[in-house]
Design a protein around this motif. Structure first.
Motif, PDB file in Angstrom:
ATOM      1  N   GLY A  79     -27.615  20.230 -31.386  1.00 35.92           N
ATOM      2  CA  GLY A  79     -27.638  21.610 -30.930  1.00 35.92           C
ATOM      3  C   GLY A  79     -26.491  21.934 -29.989  1.00 35.92           C
ATOM      4  O   GLY A  79     -25.843  22.976 -30.122  1.00 35.92           O
ATOM      5  N   VAL A  83     -23.550  24.663 -30.919  1.00 35.90           N
ATOM      6  CA  VAL A  83     -23.343  25.837 -30.070  1.00 35.90           C
ATOM      7  C   VAL A  83     -21.945  25.822 -29.450  1.00 35.90           C
ATOM      8  O   VAL A  83     -21.255  26.854 -29.409  1.00 35.90           O
ATOM      9  CB  VAL A  83     -24.429  25.892 -28.972  1.00 35.90           C
ATOM     10  CG1 VAL A  83     -24.092  26.963 -27.944  1.00 35.90           C
ATOM     11  CG2 VAL A  83     -25.791  26.167 -29.589  1.00 35.90           C
ATOM     12  N   ARG A 133     -23.712  28.833 -34.225  1.00 38.37           N
ATOM     13  CA  ARG A 133     -24.454  29.192 -33.007  1.00 38.37           C
ATOM     14  C   ARG A 133     -25.941  29.373 -33.301  1.00 38.37           C
ATOM     15  O   ARG A 133     -26.799  28.975 -32.517  1.00 38.37           O
ATOM     16  CB  ARG A 133     -23.858  30.460 -32.390  1.00 38.37           C
ATOM     17  CG  ARG A 133     -22.494  30.259 -31.754  1.00 38.37           C
ATOM     18  CD  ARG A 133     -22.129  31.441 -30.875  1.00 38.37           C
ATOM     19  NE  ARG A 133     -21.935  32.642 -31.671  1.00 38.37           N
ATOM     20  CZ  ARG A 133     -20.759  33.041 -32.174  1.00 38.37           C
ATOM     21  NH1 ARG A 133     -19.677  32.297 -31.970  1.00 38.37           N
ATOM     22  NH2 ARG A 133     -20.664  34.160 -32.865  1.00 38.37           N
ATOM     23  N   GLY A 137     -28.771  26.918 -31.800  1.00 34.79           N
ATOM     24  CA  GLY A 137     -29.884  27.397 -30.994  1.00 34.79           C
ATOM     25  C   GLY A 137     -31.227  26.920 -31.530  1.00 34.79           C
ATOM     26  O   GLY A 137     -32.114  26.538 -30.759  1.00 34.79           O
TER      27      GLY A 137
END
Length: 208
Positions: A79, A83, A133, A137
């Motif tokens: 993650g 991101v 992204r 998330g």
């Protein structure tokens, strides 16, 4: 069945009970020869016995399902990477303005379909940073859930350390005084009174 209360039926000839401590459904019984540990609330055998010379000490630790921890850490790393990559790389500015629409000329030479596929790929690439992204998330949210399950699954354990064998684990009580009683019974000389007076001779010492 309360085997802690019926521990006398497990004694050898000449063996006597020196201390017993109840812990929920189980408990610890210390005899002149052995340490009897009853763990009906845990996986594996309900009863373990260890000869007193093989008992090295008592520890209090925590334990959880390591598979949840491993999965949560992996999801957390993925993650963060997604991101960070989505925030750093802007593919929209690189390929967003590229157009392969050449009008009827491409259709005239028979490559209109190929150019259409390439244009679709460029459009998807322009949205790739947004997708990174988004999925980053989601991975972070999944990591938070999995790590929360790991923390919830952690148990506080009382561990009887055994020399040359598998340690014995049982659910540790919240009352620290109970832990001290067990340690003082299992390993003589570790109780609070002994810690305050390490040089005090036993009551039956002929030379006090």
């Amino acid at each position: 069945m309360d085997w802690v209360a019926r521990a006398e039926s497990l004694l050898y000839d000449g063996e006597v009970i020196e201390a017993d401590v109840r812990l929920d459904r189980g408990g610890v019984v210390v005899t002149s020869h052995r340490v009897l540990v009853f763990t009906p609330d845990r996986e594996g055998p309900n009863y373990r016995q260890v000869d007193r010379p093989n008992v090295e000490g008592i520890d209090v630790t925590t334990s959880g399902d390591w598979s949840f921890l491993e999965l949560g850490v992996k999801a957390l790393v993925v993650g963060i990477v997604l991101v960070a990559a989505g925030m750093t790389v802007s593919l929209d500015s690189l390929v967003g303005n590229v157009s392969l629409d050449s009008g009827g000329a491409a259709s005239a030479v028979g490559i209109g379909g190929m150019l259409g596929m390439l244009q679709t790929m460029l459009t998807l690439m322009a949205q790739l940073d947004d997708l990174m992204r988004l999925f980053g998330g989601l991975a972070l949210a999944f990591a938070a859930v999995v790590l929360g399950v790991y923390l919830w699954s952690r148990d506080r354990l009382l561990v009887v350390r055994v020399a040359g064998g598998d340690d014995v684990e049982l659910t540790a009580p919240d009352d620290e005084s109970v832990v001290e009683r067990i340690e003082a019974a299992v390993v003589p000389g570790t109780g609070p009174a002994d810690a305050e007076n390490p040089d005090q001779p036993p009551p039956d010492d002929p030379l006090p």
